[in-house]
Scaffold this active site. Structure first.
Site, PDB file in Angstrom:
ATOM      1  N   LYS A  84      34.302  13.034  38.571  1.00 23.05           N
ATOM      2  CA  LYS A  84      35.637  12.484  38.266  1.00 23.05           C
ATOM      3  C   LYS A  84      36.262  11.851  39.515  1.00 23.05           C
ATOM      4  CE  LYS A  84      38.784  15.202  38.987  1.00 23.05           C
ATOM      5  NZ  LYS A  84      39.895  16.040  39.391  1.00 23.05           N
ATOM      6  N   LEU A 122      45.445  21.418  37.449  1.00 21.02           N
ATOM      7  CA  LEU A 122      44.674  21.115  36.239  1.00 21.02           C
ATOM      8  C   LEU A 122      43.484  20.219  36.586  1.00 21.02           C
ATOM      9  CD1 LEU A 122      47.620  20.442  33.750  1.00 21.02           C
ATOM     10  CD2 LEU A 122      46.534  22.615  34.361  1.00 21.02           C
ATOM     11  N   PRO A 123      42.523  20.089  35.644  1.00 18.56           N
ATOM     12  CA  PRO A 123      41.303  19.335  35.971  1.00 18.56           C
ATOM     13  C   PRO A 123      41.517  17.853  36.291  1.00 18.56           C
ATOM     14  CG  PRO A 123      40.943  20.734  34.042  1.00 18.56           C
ATOM     15  CD  PRO A 123      42.407  20.785  34.346  1.00 18.56           C
ATOM     16  N   LYS A 152      43.236  11.919  49.094  1.00 15.57           N
ATOM     17  CA  LYS A 152      42.282  12.888  48.542  1.00 15.57           C
ATOM     18  C   LYS A 152      40.988  12.210  48.071  1.00 15.57           C
ATOM     19  CE  LYS A 152      40.522  16.522  46.545  1.00 15.57           C
ATOM     20  NZ  LYS A 152      39.828  17.540  47.326  1.00 15.57           N
ATOM     21  N   THR A 178      43.721  16.995  41.402  1.00  9.70           N
ATOM     22  CA  THR A 178      43.252  15.703  41.907  1.00  9.70           C
ATOM     23  C   THR A 178      43.199  14.749  40.724  1.00  9.70           C
ATOM     24  OG1 THR A 178      41.871  16.791  43.565  1.00  9.70           O
ATOM     25  CG2 THR A 178      41.384  14.491  43.078  1.00  9.70           C
TER      26      THR A 178
HETATM   27  P1  NAD Z   1      38.897  24.603  36.778  1.00  3.81           P
HETATM   28  O1  NAD Z   1      38.256  23.835  35.683  1.00  3.81           O
HETATM   29  O2  NAD Z   1      38.228  25.816  37.348  1.00  3.81           O
HETATM   30  O3  NAD Z   1      40.397  25.051  36.363  1.00  3.81           O
HETATM   31  C1  NAD Z   1      41.276  24.248  35.640  1.00  3.81           C
HETATM   32  C2  NAD Z   1      42.096  25.175  34.745  1.00  3.81           C
HETATM   33  O4  NAD Z   1      43.104  24.411  34.088  1.00  3.81           O
HETATM   34  C3  NAD Z   1      41.265  25.835  33.637  1.00  3.81           C
HETATM   35  O5  NAD Z   1      41.381  27.240  33.742  1.00  3.81           O
HETATM   36  C4  NAD Z   1      41.866  25.285  32.341  1.00  3.81           C
HETATM   37  O6  NAD Z   1      41.862  26.243  31.283  1.00  3.81           O
HETATM   38  C5  NAD Z   1      43.292  24.977  32.792  1.00  3.81           C
HETATM   39  N1  NAD Z   1      44.004  24.010  31.953  1.00  3.81           N
HETATM   40  C6  NAD Z   1      43.621  22.800  31.534  1.00  3.81           C
HETATM   41  N2  NAD Z   1      44.598  22.215  30.827  1.00  3.81           N
HETATM   42  C7  NAD Z   1      45.634  23.083  30.796  1.00  3.81           C
HETATM   43  C8  NAD Z   1      46.936  23.058  30.228  1.00  3.81           C
HETATM   44  N3  NAD Z   1      47.404  22.006  29.535  1.00  3.81           N
HETATM   45  N4  NAD Z   1      47.734  24.137  30.407  1.00  3.81           N
HETATM   46  C9  NAD Z   1      47.296  25.208  31.105  1.00  3.81           C
HETATM   47  N5  NAD Z   1      46.077  25.302  31.664  1.00  3.81           N
HETATM   48  C10 NAD Z   1      45.258  24.243  31.519  1.00  3.81           C
HETATM   49  O7  NAD Z   1      39.154  23.520  37.928  1.00  3.81           O
HETATM   50  P2  NAD Z   1      39.386  23.809  39.486  1.00  3.81           P
HETATM   51  O8  NAD Z   1      38.081  23.866  40.186  1.00  3.81           O
HETATM   52  O9  NAD Z   1      40.385  24.907  39.646  1.00  3.81           O
HETATM   53  O10 NAD Z   1      40.069  22.412  39.907  1.00  3.81           O
HETATM   54  C11 NAD Z   1      41.410  22.084  39.579  1.00  3.81           C
HETATM   55  C12 NAD Z   1      41.767  20.778  40.285  1.00  3.81           C
HETATM   56  O11 NAD Z   1      41.597  20.945  41.701  1.00  3.81           O
HETATM   57  C13 NAD Z   1      40.883  19.590  39.880  1.00  3.81           C
HETATM   58  O12 NAD Z   1      41.674  18.426  39.803  1.00  3.81           O
HETATM   59  C14 NAD Z   1      39.880  19.503  41.016  1.00  3.81           C
HETATM   60  O13 NAD Z   1      39.367  18.198  41.170  1.00  3.81           O
HETATM   61  C15 NAD Z   1      40.712  19.950  42.201  1.00  3.81           C
HETATM   62  N6  NAD Z   1      39.984  20.562  43.321  1.00  3.81           N
HETATM   63  C16 NAD Z   1      39.009  21.494  43.109  1.00  3.81           C
HETATM   64  C17 NAD Z   1      38.351  22.039  44.206  1.00  3.81           C
HETATM   65  C18 NAD Z   1      37.260  23.082  44.033  1.00  3.81           C
HETATM   66  O14 NAD Z   1      36.582  23.373  45.026  1.00  3.81           O
HETATM   67  N7  NAD Z   1      37.063  23.626  42.835  1.00  3.81           N
HETATM   68  C19 NAD Z   1      38.703  21.665  45.502  1.00  3.81           C
HETATM   69  C20 NAD Z   1      39.719  20.756  45.689  1.00  3.81           C
HETATM   70  C21 NAD Z   1      40.370  20.202  44.585  1.00  3.81           C
END
Ligand code: NAD
Length: 299
Positions: free
Chosen positions: A249, A64-65, A174, A99
């Site tokens: 964030k 999740l975000p 992280k 994260t």
């Molecule tokens: P994103 O915004 O693409 O995806 C997050 C998903 O979570 C969304 O589809 C949203 O609808 C869903 N969501 C939110 N609340 C929810 C709930 N209660 N129930 C079900 N679904 C829910 O984000 P992302 O890029 O996939 O990143 C996710 C995490 O990974 C973050 O914490 C980010 O910091 C970390 N991260 C991202 C990357 C990257 O390159 N994108 C790399 C490393 C770590």
């Protein structure tokens, strides 16, 4: 083994697909219908709700975000909505890959432990490319025995698995890494913009620096200049990838943490402010490498 996967965004989507391709039984869920449909198209079974996805699950994975989403999901919202921990069976293992603040990870892990549910924090590095390729790095906080239970699942999504320490330690590792990444992306952008302003070819300069002492992950895999790397978000109008607001964030988490231990992180603080200004200028949803726009000549 029955696995529930919650959060099918830029990272969770491809991670869940890799588990599905490895033949693991999956029930996936996201609040976004679009995200669910994408996974359904790949043959992944979609549950009707987060609660339905965890019914009878041995392992629950979340991606999740931010902190508030993870806390609300597992512990329940302020609106009296029950937390998911009430639906997860005792003896199951929760792997949170989001994260988030280390303090939130520890709070949820403690609540889980009270219900006989094991939990590890396992944030990742490697970007969306690593998520698709199944080559992520996992930074794990929690009991070593719980990491060993998680290992066969993590191995289907990643190439490197580190045990950083007790609950929350994965999150601390992280934010140290992402503070460095945020800083180095700005530094790489500055250097590339300077070279281009002097008439250098961005591809040639990138290759020179990649093989010289300025070489880094952005130059290897994630060049911020459009057209240098076909697969990088920069060459796709900064769509997908790792959003500027997510980087903001993480840099905020790093600064909060630095304050709590009285650490000096001047470049981390400056990087947070630059990404904040970039986000305020309307770029929050673009990949974080779009920060190069702040130092590029317009037109
Ligand atoms: P994103 O915004 O693409 O995806 C997050 C998903 O979570 C969304 O589809 C949203 O609808 C869903 N969501 C939110 N609340 C929810 C709930 N209660 N129930 C079900 N679904 C829910 O984000 P992302 O890029 O996939 O990143 C996710 C995490 O990974 C973050 O914490 C980010 O910091 C970390 N991260 C991202 C990357 C990257 O390159 N994108 C790399 C490393 C770590």
């Amino acid at each position: 083994m029955k696995i529930a996967f919650i959060g099918l965004g830029n990272m969770g989507g491809p991670m869940a697909i890799n588990l599905h391709k490895a033949g693991l039984g999956l029930a996936a869920f996201d609040l976004s219908k679009e995200a669910c449909q994408k996974l359904q198209g790949e043959g992944v079974a979609i549950a009707e709700s987060a609660g339905a996805s965890v019914a009878g699950a041995d392992v629950v994975i979340s991606m999740l975000p931010a902190s508030q989403h993870v806390e609300a999901l597992y512990l329940g919202g302020g609106d009296g909505q029950a937390g998911l921990l009430e639906n997860i069976r005792a003896g199951a293992l929760v792997i949170d890959c989001s994260t988030i603040a280390a303090a939130t990870s520890r709070k949820v892990a403690q609540a889980a432990a009270k219900r006989g549910i094991a939990m590890i924090d396992a944030p990742v590095s490697g970007g969306t490319g690593g998520a698709v390729a199944g080559t992520l790095t996992f930074m794990v906080g929690g009991e070593a025995a719980d990491l060993e239970r998680a290992r066969p699942v993590l191995e289907k999504m990643g190439a490197n698995i580190f045990h950083a320490g007790g609950a929350g330690a994965g999150q601390t590792a992280k934010i140290c890494n992402n503070m460095l990444l945020g800083i180095l992306m700005i530094g790489t952008s500055e250097a590339l913009a300077l070279g281009v302003a002097n008439g250098l070819d961005a591809k040639v300069l990138s290759e020179i620096m990649r093989r010289s002492s300025g070489g880094n992950w952005a130059l290897e895999k994630y060049n911020p200049m459009p057209g240098v790397m076909e697969a990088a978000p920069a060459s796709k109008n900064y769509a997908g990838g790792f959003g500027t607001d997510l980087m903001l964030k993480d840099l905020g988490l790093a600064q909060e943490n630095a304050m709590s231990v009285r650490a000096s992180t001047p470049l981390g603080g400056m990087a947070r402010n630059l990404y904040a200004a970039h986000s305020l200028a309307g770029n929050g949803a673009l990949d974080f490498s779009s920060v190069i726009k702040m130092v590029q000549k317009k037109g």
